[in-house]
Design a protein around this motif. Sequence first.
Motif, PDB file in Angstrom:
ATOM      1  N   MET A   1       7.701  -6.407 -10.845  1.00 34.67           N
ATOM      2  CA  MET A   1       6.997  -5.789  -9.736  1.00 34.67           C
ATOM      3  C   MET A   1       7.118  -4.267  -9.801  1.00 34.67           C
ATOM      4  SD  MET A   1       5.268  -6.315  -6.905  1.00 34.67           S
ATOM      5  CE  MET A   1       5.176  -6.019  -5.189  1.00 34.67           C
ATOM      6  N   ALA A   2       8.307  -3.751 -10.048  1.00 36.62           N
ATOM      7  CA  ALA A   2       8.512  -2.304 -10.096  1.00 36.62           C
ATOM      8  C   ALA A   2       7.682  -1.667 -11.207  1.00 36.62           C
ATOM      9  CB  ALA A   2       9.989  -1.977 -10.277  1.00 36.62           C
ATOM     10  N   GLU A   3       7.547  -2.358 -12.345  1.00 39.66           N
ATOM     11  CA  GLU A   3       6.767  -1.820 -13.465  1.00 39.66           C
ATOM     12  C   GLU A   3       5.284  -1.728 -13.097  1.00 39.66           C
ATOM     13  OE1 GLU A   3      10.543  -3.354 -14.837  1.00 39.66           O
ATOM     14  OE2 GLU A   3       8.946  -4.363 -13.750  1.00 39.66           O
ATOM     15  N   LEU A   4       4.768  -2.754 -12.424  1.00 38.03           N
ATOM     16  CA  LEU A   4       3.365  -2.711 -12.009  1.00 38.03           C
ATOM     17  C   LEU A   4       3.158  -1.640 -10.941  1.00 38.03           C
ATOM     18  CD1 LEU A   4       0.503  -3.747 -12.257  1.00 38.03           C
ATOM     19  CD2 LEU A   4       1.060  -5.507 -10.567  1.00 38.03           C
ATOM     20  N   ASP A   5       4.080  -1.524  -9.994  1.00 36.76           N
ATOM     21  CA  ASP A   5       3.984  -0.470  -8.975  1.00 36.76           C
ATOM     22  C   ASP A   5       3.958   0.909  -9.625  1.00 36.76           C
ATOM     23  OD1 ASP A   5       3.916  -2.295  -6.903  1.00 36.76           O
ATOM     24  OD2 ASP A   5       6.040  -2.077  -6.395  1.00 36.76           O
ATOM     25  N   ALA A   6       4.815   1.129 -10.619  1.00 36.31           N
ATOM     26  CA  ALA A   6       4.855   2.416 -11.313  1.00 36.31           C
ATOM     27  C   ALA A   6       3.532   2.693 -12.018  1.00 36.31           C
ATOM     28  CB  ALA A   6       6.012   2.434 -12.322  1.00 36.31           C
ATOM     29  N   PHE A   7       2.950   1.661 -12.610  1.00 42.78           N
ATOM     30  CA  PHE A   7       1.659   1.824 -13.286  1.00 42.78           C
ATOM     31  C   PHE A   7       0.551   2.135 -12.287  1.00 42.78           C
ATOM     32  CE2 PHE A   7      -2.360   0.008 -14.764  1.00 42.78           C
ATOM     33  CZ  PHE A   7      -2.526   0.710 -15.956  1.00 42.78           C
ATOM     34  N   THR A   8       0.445   1.332 -11.213  1.00 39.39           N
ATOM     35  CA  THR A   8      -0.657   1.512 -10.258  1.00 39.39           C
ATOM     36  C   THR A   8      -0.507   2.785  -9.435  1.00 39.39           C
ATOM     37  OG1 THR A   8       0.413   0.091  -8.610  1.00 39.39           O
ATOM     38  CG2 THR A   8      -1.176  -0.948 -10.109  1.00 39.39           C
ATOM     39  N   ASP A   9       0.711   3.323  -9.332  1.00 41.40           N
ATOM     40  CA  ASP A   9       0.905   4.580  -8.601  1.00 41.40           C
ATOM     41  C   ASP A   9       0.175   5.748  -9.248  1.00 41.40           C
ATOM     42  OD1 ASP A   9       2.399   3.428  -6.603  1.00 41.40           O
ATOM     43  OD2 ASP A   9       4.346   4.132  -7.379  1.00 41.40           O
ATOM     44  N   VAL A  10      -0.130   5.669 -10.539  1.00 38.32           N
ATOM     45  CA  VAL A  10      -0.830   6.775 -11.209  1.00 38.32           C
ATOM     46  C   VAL A  10      -2.344   6.596 -11.169  1.00 38.32           C
ATOM     47  CG1 VAL A  10       1.137   7.235 -12.726  1.00 38.32           C
ATOM     48  CG2 VAL A  10      -0.752   5.783 -13.538  1.00 38.32           C
ATOM     49  N   LEU A  11      -2.823   5.449 -10.684  1.00 40.28           N
ATOM     50  CA  LEU A  11      -4.259   5.184 -10.631  1.00 40.28           C
ATOM     51  C   LEU A  11      -4.860   5.728  -9.336  1.00 40.28           C
ATOM     52  CD1 LEU A  11      -4.302   1.483 -11.874  1.00 40.28           C
ATOM     53  CD2 LEU A  11      -4.586   3.577 -13.213  1.00 40.28           C
ATOM     54  N   ASP A  12      -6.076   6.184  -9.410  1.00 38.77           N
ATOM     55  CA  ASP A  12      -6.798   6.664  -8.233  1.00 38.77           C
ATOM     56  C   ASP A  12      -8.247   6.196  -8.375  1.00 38.77           C
ATOM     57  OD1 ASP A  12      -7.138   7.869  -5.812  1.00 38.77           O
ATOM     58  OD2 ASP A  12      -7.227   9.914  -6.588  1.00 38.77           O
ATOM     59  N   TYR A  13      -8.461   4.928  -8.061  1.00 35.58           N
ATOM     60  CA  TYR A  13      -9.745   4.292  -8.320  1.00 35.58           C
ATOM     61  C   TYR A  13     -10.672   4.388  -7.109  1.00 35.58           C
ATOM     62  CZ  TYR A  13      -6.345   0.844  -6.698  1.00 35.58           C
ATOM     63  OH  TYR A  13      -5.317   0.217  -6.045  1.00 35.58           O
ATOM     64  N   PRO A  14     -11.972   4.183  -7.341  1.00 37.56           N
ATOM     65  CA  PRO A  14     -12.948   4.254  -6.242  1.00 37.56           C
ATOM     66  C   PRO A  14     -12.729   3.163  -5.202  1.00 37.56           C
ATOM     67  CG  PRO A  14     -14.055   4.213  -8.381  1.00 37.56           C
ATOM     68  CD  PRO A  14     -12.610   3.910  -8.622  1.00 37.56           C
ATOM     69  N   MET A  15     -13.135   3.476  -3.989  1.00 39.65           N
ATOM     70  CA  MET A  15     -13.088   2.514  -2.888  1.00 39.65           C
ATOM     71  C   MET A  15     -14.524   2.091  -2.589  1.00 39.65           C
ATOM     72  SD  MET A  15      -9.863   2.386  -2.413  1.00 39.65           S
ATOM     73  CE  MET A  15      -9.780   1.365  -0.955  1.00 39.65           C
ATOM     74  N   TYR A  16     -14.685   0.856  -2.185  1.00 43.49           N
ATOM     75  CA  TYR A  16     -16.001   0.292  -1.911  1.00 43.49           C
ATOM     76  C   TYR A  16     -15.990  -0.378  -0.543  1.00 43.49           C
ATOM     77  CZ  TYR A  16     -16.069   0.567  -7.018  1.00 43.49           C
ATOM     78  OH  TYR A  16     -15.976   0.993  -8.319  1.00 43.49           O
ATOM     79  N   VAL A  17     -17.166  -0.497   0.062  1.00 47.14           N
ATOM     80  CA  VAL A  17     -17.341  -1.404   1.193  1.00 47.14           C
ATOM     81  C   VAL A  17     -18.105  -2.599   0.647  1.00 47.14           C
ATOM     82  CG1 VAL A  17     -18.517  -1.805   3.393  1.00 47.14           C
ATOM     83  CG2 VAL A  17     -17.249   0.317   3.025  1.00 47.14           C
TER      84      VAL A  17
END
Length: 162
Positions: A1-17
């Motif tokens: 879990m910590a490894e995935l959190d560390a990876f996704t913390d650097v992502l800044d992806y688009p938001m959609y409705v």
Amino acid sequence: MAELDAFTDVLDYPMYVVTAAAGDRQAGCLVGFASQCSIDPPRFMVWLSKANHTYRIARDATYLTVHALRDDQKRTAELFGSRTGDEVDKFEHLAWRRSAHGAAPILDWACAWFLGRVEGRVDGGDHVGFLLSPVEGSHAGPVRPSLLLLSDVVDLEPGHPA
């Protein structure tokens, strides 16, 4: 879990409705888990939380509409991300219309959108992926807008827990 959190913390992806309709019910929510997943045939995957009102409508929907948001549409993101359709009609004060297929609502102000036929569903844990095949869409023109990103909405309180 910590490894995935560390990876996704650097992502800044688009938001959609993402909007859905089934019978006389309609819903929409803010989505960050979404991506094109095939070029030929064209496919897009949208992940909806099982706790979400929109998910309950989308389970019975044939089509979903995916809307891109501009970076100046944080109030819209707040409406669709911090409020729940269990308590409020999110469409009451918005300009929207039904698609030519009579399916999921299309929000008039989106800088880009597409209506996708649901081709399949994948249980991913607390979210379900909806595999979409685009059938119609539109964009605001030749200018590429600045999109609303995760970092723009990280302070929003969700309408439902994930």
